[in-house]
Design an enzyme around this catalytic site. Structure first.
Site, short mmCIF file in Angstrom:
data_model
loop_
_atom_site.label_atom_id
_atom_site.label_comp_id
_atom_site.label_asym_id
_atom_site.label_seq_id
_atom_site.Cartn_x
_atom_site.Cartn_y
_atom_site.Cartn_z
N ALA A 66 0.83 -1.21 0.00
CA ALA A 66 0.00 0.00 0.00
C ALA A 66 0.87 1.26 0.00
O ALA A 66 1.68 1.46 -0.90
CB ALA A 66 -0.97 -0.04 1.18
N SER A 67 0.74 2.10 1.03
CA SER A 67 1.42 3.40 1.01
C SER A 67 2.93 3.33 1.17
O SER A 67 3.61 4.35 1.04
CB SER A 67 0.84 4.32 2.08
N MET A 68 3.48 2.15 1.43
CA MET A 68 4.93 2.03 1.38
C MET A 68 5.43 2.08 -0.07
O MET A 68 6.63 2.10 -0.32
CB MET A 68 5.39 0.75 2.08
#
Length: 385
Positions: A66-68
């Site tokens: 995801a946001s990584m």
């Protein structure tokens, strides 16, 4: 000496932490890795990879990060800045004219248009629904439902949707987490003339050896794909949207949240960052660029990512950065960096102290508690090293 009074070591505490997380059903299993200056302090694969099959967790399990995705895309954009193909303080509409003339909720033109720097530090005004406080703007964003539809839209549809919505703030004035890195990914596509995944593979994934990282789960890796408990419905909802996008040919390769990866792959990326921008016999970023990336880019009065990291953190170019003042919910020191994914993954790293720590799990419901406790547990290993 009474052996019952012996203080457990960092490795024992890490094992106990994983045992508790699994017993509490925060996630079915996890892969963790802690490393300082090239020396592995701990590496574990615990629990199961899929609660339905009961198959044991494996070190090369594939997770939705995801946001990584955001720090990786920001790194590529900074590489383009160093090549003179992108400029941090240039307006985004130089490359994406679809976003020219953006306005505020009042209907007035913004004082200035969002810049590439705004995209990296989340001050562009392209906010997720949960970050918007203005009732009318929130209603408009909810109707557009970009949060829910993005993985199945084309880049043109994403840009058209953003262009139709008012900015959530004057660019440069507020940290509002959102679609900034998705827009940054589209800027990268315009600059390179390639799909984001192809640009990342050429510039970062292949040179670093990140063979299991990309915008889709290959058929050969399906058996290694980590899944959450059935009751963790938000995780399954998020994952299912991206799986649908994959079946549609990944129309939008989301620079804000679309990648899957393994701990081993992300460790290669983190190792490059704490290694001064160098890895695999080559330099990816200069020390001067890394100094900007790792420095707080927000005004001192800007609360920054407090709702995500707790107090004590600002935001650099792609990562949250521990400030040299204020309280913190974790035993972090000034200059420490972190970011995480809504599906249950987190990286902590400290370039000056040359260490990083990774926890990958499939866990949306209690992800914040888990990542904070992991950071506290990792400190015991770091103190021993």
């Amino acid at each position: 000496m009474n052996p019952t009074n012996r203080r457990p070591g960092g490795a024992e505490l890490l094992d106990a932490f994983l045992e508790w997380q699994i017993a509490a059903r925060h996630y079915p299993g996890a892969v963790v890795h802690v490393e300082r200056d090239g020396k592995v302090l701990a590496s574990r694969a615990a629990g199961v990879i899929d609660p339905e099959t009961g198959a044991p967790m494996v070190e090369n399990a594939v997770f939705r990060i995801a946001s990584m995705t955001k720090p990786i895309v920001s790194t590529l954009a900074l590489m383009l800045v160093e090549q003179g193909r992108l400029a941090l303080d240039a307006p985004v509409d130089r490359w994406l004219p679809e976003l020219a003339g953006l306005k505020l909720a009042s209907g007035k033109a913004a004082a200035r248009q969002p810049t590439v720097r705004d995209l990296m530090r989340h001050t562009s005004g392209f906010a997720y629904l949960g970050e918007i406080r203005d009732p009318a703007l929130r209603a408009a964003a909810a109707k557009a439902d970009l949060d829910g539809r993005l993985p199945t839209l084309s880049p043109a549809e994403v840009l058209a949707t953003l262009a139709s919505l008012p900015l959530a703030c004057e660019p440069g004035t507020q940290f509002l987490y959102g679609f900034s890195t998705d827009v940054l990914g589209l800027v990268v596509e315009r600059v390179t003339g390639a799909r984001l995944g192809d640009a990342l593979r050429e510039a970062l994934f292949d040179p670093l050896g990140m063979t299991d990282t990309g915008f889709s789960v290959p058929e050969a890796a399906v058996g290694r794909f980590a899944r959450a408990h059935a009751e963790d419905r938000p995780w399954h909802g998020f994952s299912d949207k991206y799986a649908l996008g994959q079946r549609m040919g990944a129309p939008m390769q989301s620079g804000g949240g679309g990648l899957v990866s393994t701990v081993a792959d992300y460790a290669r990326f983190a190792r490059m960052l704490v290694g001064g921008g160098q890895a695999a016999g080559r330099r990816f970023l200069s020390e001067a660029t890394l100094q900007q990336m790792f420095a707080n880019q927000l005004d001192a009065l800007n609360p920054g990512p407090v709702g995500f990291t707790g107090p004590g953190f600002g935001f650099g170019l792609g990562l949250a950065v521990r400030l040299d003042w204020g309280a913190s919910a974790t035993p972090s020191t000034a200059g420490e960096l972190t970011w995480f994914g809504i599906c249950g993954t987190v990286v902590w790293l400290h370039p000056r102290e040359r260490w990083f720590a990774l926890q990958f799990g499939a866990n949306m419901r209690s992800r914040m508690l888990s990542r904070m406790e992991f950071r506290r547990t990792a400190q015991f290993l770091l103190d021993e090293s």
